[in-house]
Design a protein around this motif. Structure first.
Motif, PDB file in Angstrom:
ATOM      1  N   VAL A  89      28.601 -13.292 -20.339  1.00  0.00           N
ATOM      2  CA  VAL A  89      28.875 -14.711 -20.537  1.00  0.00           C
ATOM      3  C   VAL A  89      29.293 -15.279 -19.186  1.00  0.00           C
ATOM      4  N   GLN A 153      29.984 -22.949 -24.474  1.00  0.00           N
ATOM      5  CA  GLN A 153      30.508 -21.605 -24.251  1.00  0.00           C
ATOM      6  C   GLN A 153      30.534 -20.807 -25.551  1.00  0.00           C
ATOM      7  N   LEU A 170      32.489 -10.944 -18.912  1.00  0.00           N
ATOM      8  CA  LEU A 170      32.863 -12.363 -18.942  1.00  0.00           C
ATOM      9  C   LEU A 170      33.240 -12.787 -17.531  1.00  0.00           C
ATOM     10  N   ALA A 173      34.619 -16.951 -17.591  1.00  0.00           N
ATOM     11  CA  ALA A 173      34.011 -17.584 -18.771  1.00  0.00           C
ATOM     12  C   ALA A 173      34.819 -18.748 -19.324  1.00  0.00           C
TER      13      ALA A 173
END
Length: 215
Positions: A89, A153, A170, A173
């Motif tokens: 992410v 997100q 992440l 993120a």
């Protein structure tokens, strides 16, 4: 054995006539269901480590073991199959995804590419993914650039969990989100970890956030 074991990882870049050492002899390991935070200022090599772990770039030296395999030795179909278990992410989904793509298209891609669901089944799976991250199915036909940063997100997280990964990287993120939205996304990540036993490599420059999520 650890879920992920990184040993003596090194990456150098040539810029002009100079050599820049972006990652220098880095080692760490992550257990199933654990969050390891990688903290440091901009330019310290955090995102390079993320890309090395995902094999978006290749190291100059070192070893990566993932799920008991030499990850750097995998090629072709074996690498594609293992990549389903390792997702990422990014800080800004607009930079990572086609901004004109619909939410449904972004979630359909991993289901299709990894053969997780048939064409007929995918709309139901997409709706379930959206619900799992706190969104409604009526968001599916919207373009990703038309929805809010917090919603984007959540879609990025839904896409990451679509393949039922054991590890999600992440990379900053939550750093671009408002404080209230940031808290909601962190709560979502912690809930997913409790429910699915997902491990996280959590990259951040914010030590307050690190204290809230990292083991």
């Amino acid at each position: 054995m650890s879920l992920l074991a990184v040993s003596y990882l090194t990456k150098r870049y040539r810029r002009g006539g100079n050599t820049v050492v972006a990652v220098d002899d880095v080692s760490f390991h992550i257990e199933p269901g654990e969050t390891l935070a990688l903290a440091g200022p901009s330019g310290s090599g955090k995102s390079t480590i993320a890309r090395l772990v995902l094999r978006l770039i290749e190291p100059d030296a070192g070893r990566i073991d993932f799920e008991d395999d030499d990850f750097l030795a995998l090629r072709g179909a074996a690498l594609r199959a293992r990549r389903a278990h390792l997702q990422m992410v990014f800080q800004d989904p607009l930079a990572a995804f086609n901004p004109r793509a619909t939410v449904a298209r972004l979630l359909d891609d991993p289901l299709r590419i990894h053969g997780i669901a048939s064409r007929a089944e995918r709309p139901r799976r997409i709706a379930a993914l959206l619900e799992r991250v706190g969104l409604t199915a009526d968001l599916a036909p919207r373009a990703i650039h038309e929805i809010s940063g917090g919603q984007r997100q959540r879609v990025a997280i839904a896409r990451a969990i679509a393949t039922k990964p054991s590890l999600i990287v992440l990379d900053e993120a939550v750093s671009a989100l408002d404080v209230s939205v940031r808290g909601q996304i962190l709560d979502l990540l912690l809930d997913l970890q409790r429910q699915e036993r997902i491990a996280y490599l959590f990259i951040s420059h914010d030590l307050g956030v690190v204290r809230a999520v990292a083991h």
